[in-house]
Write a protein that holds these residues in place. Sequence first.
Motif, PDB file in Angstrom:
ATOM      1  N   ALA A 132       9.279  -9.539  28.659  1.00 23.14           N
ATOM      2  CA  ALA A 132       9.887 -10.419  29.658  1.00 23.14           C
ATOM      3  C   ALA A 132      10.957 -11.308  29.031  1.00 23.14           C
ATOM      4  O   ALA A 132      12.022 -11.521  29.612  1.00 23.14           O
ATOM      5  CB  ALA A 132       8.813 -11.272  30.331  1.00 23.14           C
ATOM      6  N   ARG A 133      10.669 -11.831  27.854  1.00 21.19           N
ATOM      7  CA  ARG A 133      11.655 -12.683  27.169  1.00 21.19           C
ATOM      8  C   ARG A 133      12.949 -11.893  26.918  1.00 21.19           C
ATOM      9  O   ARG A 133      14.044 -12.364  27.188  1.00 21.19           O
ATOM     10  CB  ARG A 133      11.085 -13.203  25.862  1.00 21.19           C
ATOM     11  CG  ARG A 133      12.021 -14.181  25.146  1.00 21.19           C
ATOM     12  CD  ARG A 133      11.433 -14.711  23.860  1.00 21.19           C
ATOM     13  NE  ARG A 133      10.089 -15.241  24.005  1.00 21.19           N
ATOM     14  CZ  ARG A 133       9.796 -16.448  24.463  1.00 21.19           C
ATOM     15  NH1 ARG A 133      10.757 -17.255  24.842  1.00 21.19           N
ATOM     16  NH2 ARG A 133       8.539 -16.853  24.537  1.00 21.19           N
ATOM     17  N   ILE A 141       7.202 -16.835  34.574  1.00 20.37           N
ATOM     18  CA  ILE A 141       6.862 -15.431  34.779  1.00 20.37           C
ATOM     19  C   ILE A 141       5.432 -15.379  35.317  1.00 20.37           C
ATOM     20  O   ILE A 141       4.559 -16.109  34.842  1.00 20.37           O
ATOM     21  CB  ILE A 141       6.995 -14.599  33.495  1.00 20.37           C
ATOM     22  CG1 ILE A 141       6.680 -13.130  33.785  1.00 20.37           C
ATOM     23  CG2 ILE A 141       6.147 -15.141  32.375  1.00 20.37           C
ATOM     24  CD1 ILE A 141       6.980 -12.190  32.663  1.00 20.37           C
ATOM     25  N   GLU A 142       5.229 -14.558  36.310  1.00 24.18           N
ATOM     26  CA  GLU A 142       3.891 -14.335  36.856  1.00 24.18           C
ATOM     27  C   GLU A 142       3.407 -12.988  36.345  1.00 24.18           C
ATOM     28  O   GLU A 142       4.101 -11.982  36.481  1.00 24.18           O
ATOM     29  CB  GLU A 142       3.922 -14.375  38.375  1.00 24.18           C
ATOM     30  CG  GLU A 142       4.301 -15.745  38.903  1.00 24.18           C
ATOM     31  CD  GLU A 142       4.410 -15.794  40.416  1.00 24.18           C
ATOM     32  OE1 GLU A 142       4.338 -14.737  41.073  1.00 24.18           O
ATOM     33  OE2 GLU A 142       4.589 -16.907  40.931  1.00 24.18           O
ATOM     34  N   ILE A 143       2.224 -12.975  35.753  1.00 24.49           N
ATOM     35  CA  ILE A 143       1.679 -11.760  35.144  1.00 24.49           C
ATOM     36  C   ILE A 143       0.490 -11.272  35.962  1.00 24.49           C
ATOM     37  O   ILE A 143      -0.384 -12.063  36.327  1.00 24.49           O
ATOM     38  CB  ILE A 143       1.270 -12.023  33.683  1.00 24.49           C
ATOM     39  CG1 ILE A 143       2.510 -12.430  32.880  1.00 24.49           C
ATOM     40  CG2 ILE A 143       0.604 -10.793  33.080  1.00 24.49           C
ATOM     41  CD1 ILE A 143       2.234 -12.787  31.441  1.00 24.49           C
ATOM     42  N   PHE A 182       9.670 -12.423  37.484  1.00 33.48           N
ATOM     43  CA  PHE A 182      10.224 -13.769  37.555  1.00 33.48           C
ATOM     44  C   PHE A 182      10.546 -14.094  39.008  1.00 33.48           C
ATOM     45  O   PHE A 182      11.459 -13.500  39.582  1.00 33.48           O
ATOM     46  CB  PHE A 182      11.520 -13.860  36.733  1.00 33.48           C
ATOM     47  CG  PHE A 182      11.300 -13.738  35.252  1.00 33.48           C
ATOM     48  CD1 PHE A 182      11.049 -14.857  34.492  1.00 33.48           C
ATOM     49  CD2 PHE A 182      11.345 -12.507  34.626  1.00 33.48           C
ATOM     50  CE1 PHE A 182      10.859 -14.765  33.123  1.00 33.48           C
ATOM     51  CE2 PHE A 182      11.156 -12.389  33.263  1.00 33.48           C
ATOM     52  CZ  PHE A 182      10.905 -13.522  32.504  1.00 33.48           C
ATOM     53  N   PRO A 183       9.825 -15.035  39.622  1.00 31.67           N
ATOM     54  CA  PRO A 183      10.101 -15.391  41.018  1.00 31.67           C
ATOM     55  C   PRO A 183      11.537 -15.865  41.247  1.00 31.67           C
ATOM     56  O   PRO A 183      12.098 -15.648  42.318  1.00 31.67           O
ATOM     57  CB  PRO A 183       9.111 -16.519  41.307  1.00 31.67           C
ATOM     58  CG  PRO A 183       8.014 -16.332  40.317  1.00 31.67           C
ATOM     59  CD  PRO A 183       8.673 -15.745  39.095  1.00 31.67           C
ATOM     60  N   LEU A 194      13.725  -8.691  38.732  1.00 34.08           N
ATOM     61  CA  LEU A 194      13.538  -8.680  37.277  1.00 34.08           C
ATOM     62  C   LEU A 194      12.045  -8.643  36.977  1.00 34.08           C
ATOM     63  O   LEU A 194      11.313  -9.598  37.239  1.00 34.08           O
ATOM     64  CB  LEU A 194      14.178  -9.916  36.637  1.00 34.08           C
ATOM     65  CG  LEU A 194      14.116 -10.002  35.111  1.00 34.08           C
ATOM     66  CD1 LEU A 194      14.789  -8.789  34.478  1.00 34.08           C
ATOM     67  CD2 LEU A 194      14.752 -11.280  34.621  1.00 34.08           C
ATOM     68  N   SER A 195      11.588  -7.500  36.450  1.00 33.05           N
ATOM     69  CA  SER A 195      10.167  -7.346  36.137  1.00 33.05           C
ATOM     70  C   SER A 195      10.015  -6.434  34.929  1.00 33.05           C
ATOM     71  O   SER A 195      10.933  -5.699  34.565  1.00 33.05           O
ATOM     72  CB  SER A 195       9.411  -6.788  37.343  1.00 33.05           C
ATOM     73  OG  SER A 195       9.900  -5.521  37.684  1.00 33.05           O
ATOM     74  N   VAL A 196       8.840  -6.511  34.311  1.00 33.88           N
ATOM     75  CA  VAL A 196       8.531  -5.685  33.145  1.00 33.88           C
ATOM     76  C   VAL A 196       7.117  -5.145  33.286  1.00 33.88           C
ATOM     77  O   VAL A 196       6.304  -5.687  34.034  1.00 33.88           O
ATOM     78  CB  VAL A 196       8.674  -6.474  31.820  1.00 33.88           C
ATOM     79  CG1 VAL A 196      10.107  -6.927  31.607  1.00 33.88           C
ATOM     80  CG2 VAL A 196       7.725  -7.665  31.780  1.00 33.88           C
TER      81      VAL A 196
END
Length: 82
Positions: free
Chosen positions: A40-41, A6-8, A20-21, A26-28
């Motif tokens: 994210a989890r 995950i990139e924050i 999530f690349p 899919l993002s939060v």
Amino acid sequence: MPTYTIEILSHYSGMMSGHFPDWPGLSVLGRDHEDVVQLARGALEAEVIRYAKEDRPLPAPHAASGIKISVIAPAERVAADF
């Protein structure tokens, strides 16, 4: 057990987002780093379950940098619950 990155990112508004690349779309959005990781989890686990119900293969993990999050695939979850 697949592990995805995950990139924050921090935003000028003070909020943080994570995406999530390996999972396009899919993002939060959360208040802080810990909030984003927790959200994210849950989002990733829900997406893995949805893919399993639709009998779709999970994306292969490719992203190299960022925070790693592992999820238990539905078949593994059943085995782990007993």
